[in-house]
Design a protein around this motif. Structure first.
Motif, PDB file in Angstrom:
ATOM      1  N   ASP A 161      29.659  35.192  34.788  1.00  0.00           N
ATOM      2  CA  ASP A 161      28.592  34.221  35.525  1.00  0.00           C
ATOM      3  C   ASP A 161      29.504  33.371  36.419  1.00  0.00           C
ATOM      4  O   ASP A 161      28.849  32.721  37.300  1.00  0.00           O
ATOM      5  CB  ASP A 161      27.980  33.298  34.639  1.00  0.00           C
ATOM      6  N   LEU A 162      30.568  33.532  36.503  1.00  0.00           N
ATOM      7  CA  LEU A 162      31.705  32.856  37.273  1.00  0.00           C
ATOM      8  C   LEU A 162      31.580  33.409  38.919  1.00  0.00           C
ATOM      9  O   LEU A 162      31.410  34.649  38.935  1.00  0.00           O
ATOM     10  CB  LEU A 162      32.994  32.897  36.843  1.00  0.00           C
ATOM     11  N   ASP A 163      31.714  32.409  39.656  1.00  0.00           N
ATOM     12  CA  ASP A 163      32.029  33.014  40.846  1.00  0.00           C
ATOM     13  C   ASP A 163      33.261  33.263  41.270  1.00  0.00           C
ATOM     14  O   ASP A 163      33.468  34.066  42.215  1.00  0.00           O
ATOM     15  CB  ASP A 163      31.342  31.890  42.064  1.00  0.00           C
ATOM     16  N   ALA A 164      34.323  33.045  40.764  1.00  0.00           N
ATOM     17  CA  ALA A 164      35.690  33.118  40.926  1.00  0.00           C
ATOM     18  C   ALA A 164      36.202  32.542  39.524  1.00  0.00           C
ATOM     19  O   ALA A 164      36.062  31.831  39.110  1.00  0.00           O
ATOM     20  CB  ALA A 164      36.375  32.848  42.091  1.00  0.00           C
ATOM     21  N   ALA A 165      37.717  33.200  39.425  1.00  0.00           N
ATOM     22  CA  ALA A 165      38.478  32.911  38.211  1.00  0.00           C
ATOM     23  C   ALA A 165      39.805  32.686  38.824  1.00  0.00           C
ATOM     24  O   ALA A 165      40.372  33.667  39.617  1.00  0.00           O
ATOM     25  CB  ALA A 165      38.510  33.638  37.066  1.00  0.00           C
ATOM     26  N   LEU A 166      40.459  31.547  38.428  1.00  0.00           N
ATOM     27  CA  LEU A 166      41.863  31.232  38.867  1.00  0.00           C
ATOM     28  C   LEU A 166      42.787  31.167  37.652  1.00  0.00           C
ATOM     29  O   LEU A 166      42.510  30.720  36.588  1.00  0.00           O
ATOM     30  CB  LEU A 166      41.882  30.237  39.496  1.00  0.00           C
ATOM     31  N   CYS A 167      44.007  31.863  37.896  1.00  0.00           N
ATOM     32  CA  CYS A 167      45.222  31.622  36.838  1.00  0.00           C
ATOM     33  C   CYS A 167      46.591  31.566  37.309  1.00  0.00           C
ATOM     34  O   CYS A 167      46.611  31.913  38.438  1.00  0.00           O
ATOM     35  CB  CYS A 167      44.798  32.847  35.846  1.00  0.00           C
ATOM     36  N   TRP A 168      47.476  31.077  36.493  1.00  0.00           N
ATOM     37  CA  TRP A 168      48.755  31.178  37.026  1.00  0.00           C
ATOM     38  C   TRP A 168      49.689  31.336  35.966  1.00  0.00           C
ATOM     39  O   TRP A 168      49.161  31.580  34.836  1.00  0.00           O
ATOM     40  CB  TRP A 168      49.222  29.876  37.583  1.00  0.00           C
ATOM     41  N   HIS A 169      50.911  31.702  36.216  1.00  0.00           N
ATOM     42  CA  HIS A 169      51.946  31.628  35.056  1.00  0.00           C
ATOM     43  C   HIS A 169      53.227  31.114  35.394  1.00  0.00           C
ATOM     44  O   HIS A 169      53.695  31.328  36.564  1.00  0.00           O
ATOM     45  CB  HIS A 169      52.197  33.518  34.861  1.00  0.00           C
TER      46      HIS A 169
END
Length: 468
Positions: A161-169
């Motif tokens: 259902d998300l329009d976009a997902a963001l992540c980092w490491h």
């Protein structure tokens, strides 16, 4: 909106975020056992005004915190599990395990989750001020180290259902990650035989250990005939006991099969299954297997990646004191870097030369610069359960400096630095980048649509869960 307002929000919560990160470092809980970590996050989320849902997908330590309403709906992914065998005291350039635990945050997940939460808080406060509208969702994703928590959440229907997902490491460089990571399938094989006295009645025994060793031998011969982007790794879980005068009645191994897609990994997995069947036939034993976990390959989204790059360059980079640089020098002296940082994503010779220059050809202890973005379709053999998310919604990731240059992954050095000011500064910088990127997406429907058009093309064949 002005990004400075988001950065100010992150800075205002510096004590909250560094305190949370340090507590997660202290807990050092393994995959799917992060009970104190999850409880701490849920408490902070509620205190900050988020609507919290626990036990996502039926997983005890998975949760989410959402704020706002309607679309766009932006997800920010957080992790918080540690690794076994990496106990280490903080802030020292010597190998000094902690007496109270065998585990440690050698991959920086104490920082990863806290920065993601910091970004979600900054976006939430901008919404409260009427500067942004939509929904922001922080996902507490457990078990990245060996259990692929996001894969189970994806199979349970989350993220679609998300329009976009963001992540980092956490990393030793500031860069946008691009290219394609491997898909993985992990299985436990258990052989059952018959115990017997190895001298008096060897003919009565059926060795499960022999079967396991024959399976390993068969897979060694398979290696020559795997595809270019495929590999197989294994470890013994149970070798049957410690008595050589007993025919071992039971033995088990764990195998990880990698491929460029879930489908190709499954084809290789079937050949591994056949080898296990053959080993059982040769030893007159039986074999059964069960899946542990798996991950899908990652899909790159250049629209989101370019946006992340803009925010990496816009956010103020950390500045380090002479004392912090001296500690980085001392820590870097404890290992030999395998390769220059950043070259993993640098296919262009000009960019490789630029990285060599900026890193002092590997002599710099802290890489306090941003690597230029270079979109790539290259294949990288590592794996991440963020890949499963990337098949369900447009997804992008970046690295931020919290470690010394060239630091080995999953190392005591990374545990040691994880509670220092160097790590804290990188964590807050990552929160700035995530918050700025999320704000851009919330403010620009056209940008989101471009990301979704690219996503629909790259994910056209559909998500193939690596789980049975």
């Amino acid at each position: 909106m002005e990004k400075a307002k988001l950065y100010a929000s992150v800075e205002a919560h510096r004590a909250l975020l560094t305190g949370l990160s340090d507590r997660i470092w202290d807990y050092a809980e393994l995959s799917m056992e992060e009970t104190r970590s999850a409880a701490d996050y849920c408490r902070v989320l509620r205190e900050q005004g988020f609507s919290v849902t626990e036990k996502l997908g039926g997983i005890d330590t998975a949760f989410s915190g959402s704020f706002g309403s309607g679309r766009p709906m932006i997800g920010i992914l957080g992790e918080f599990d540690a690794l076994s065998g990496l106990s280490q005291q903080a802030g020292t350039a010597q190998r000094l395990p902690r007496p109270e635990t065998d585990c440690g945050h050698g991959c920086g997940h104490n920082l990863l989750g806290a920065a993601s939460l910091g970004a979600a808080i900054a976006v939430k406060e901008a919404m409260e001020a009427g500067l942004l509208s939509g929904t922001v969702v922080f996902y507490g994703c457990p078990g990245e180290e060996g259990c692929a928590g996001k894969t189970f959440l994806a199979k349970a229907g989350l993220f679609r259902d998300l329009d976009a997902a963001l992540c980092w490491h956490p990393s030793d460089v500031n860069e946008v990650t691009t290219g394609v990571n491997a898909a993985t399938l992990q299985y436990i094989y258990t052989f059952e035989g018959t115990a017997s006295h190895a001298a008096d009645a060897p003919e009565m025994g059926r060795s499960a250990l022999d079967a396991a060793e024959l399976m390993n031998t068969g897979v060694q011969y398979l290696r020559e005939h795997m595809g270019r982007n495929h590999s197989v790794h294994y470890a013994f879980l149970d070798a049957g006991g410690v008595s050589p005068n007993v025919v071992q009645p039971r033995a088990s191994l764990v195998y990880m099969v990698r491929g460029d897609t879930v489908r190709s990994a499954r084809r290789l997995l079937e050949r591994v299954h056949n080898i296990a069947r053959g080993a059982a036939m040769m030893t007159d034993t039986t074999v059964h297997w069960k899946q542990v976990d798996g991950t899908a390959s990652t899909l790159s989204n250049t629209v989101l990646e370019r946006l992340l790059q803009e925010n990496l360059e816009a956010a103020p980079l950390p500045r380090y004191t002479p004392e912090e640089r001296a500690f980085a020098d001392a820590l870097k002296a404890t290992y030999t870097p395998a390769a220059l940082p950043g070259l993993r994503t640098a296919e262009d010779p000009g960019l490789r030369a630029w990285i060599r220059k900026e890193t002092g050809d590997g002599t710099r202890s802290i890489n306090d610069f941003v690597i230029p973005y270079a979109p790539s379709i290259a294949f990288y053999p590592g794996a991440t359960d963020v890949g499963d998310v990337s098949w369900l919604t447009p997804t992008a990731q970046f690295h931020a400096v919290t470690w010394t240059s060239g630091a080995p992954g999953h190392s005591w050095q990374n545990v040691s630095i994880g509670k220092t000011a160097i790590a804290h500064k990188g964590m807050l910088y990552a929160a700035d980048v995530l918050a700025g990127t999320a704000a851009d997406l919330l403010e620009s429907p056209a940008l989101l649509e471009r990301a979704r058009v690219e996503f629909r093309d790259s994910a056209a064949e559909g998500y193939d869960s690596p789980l049975e």
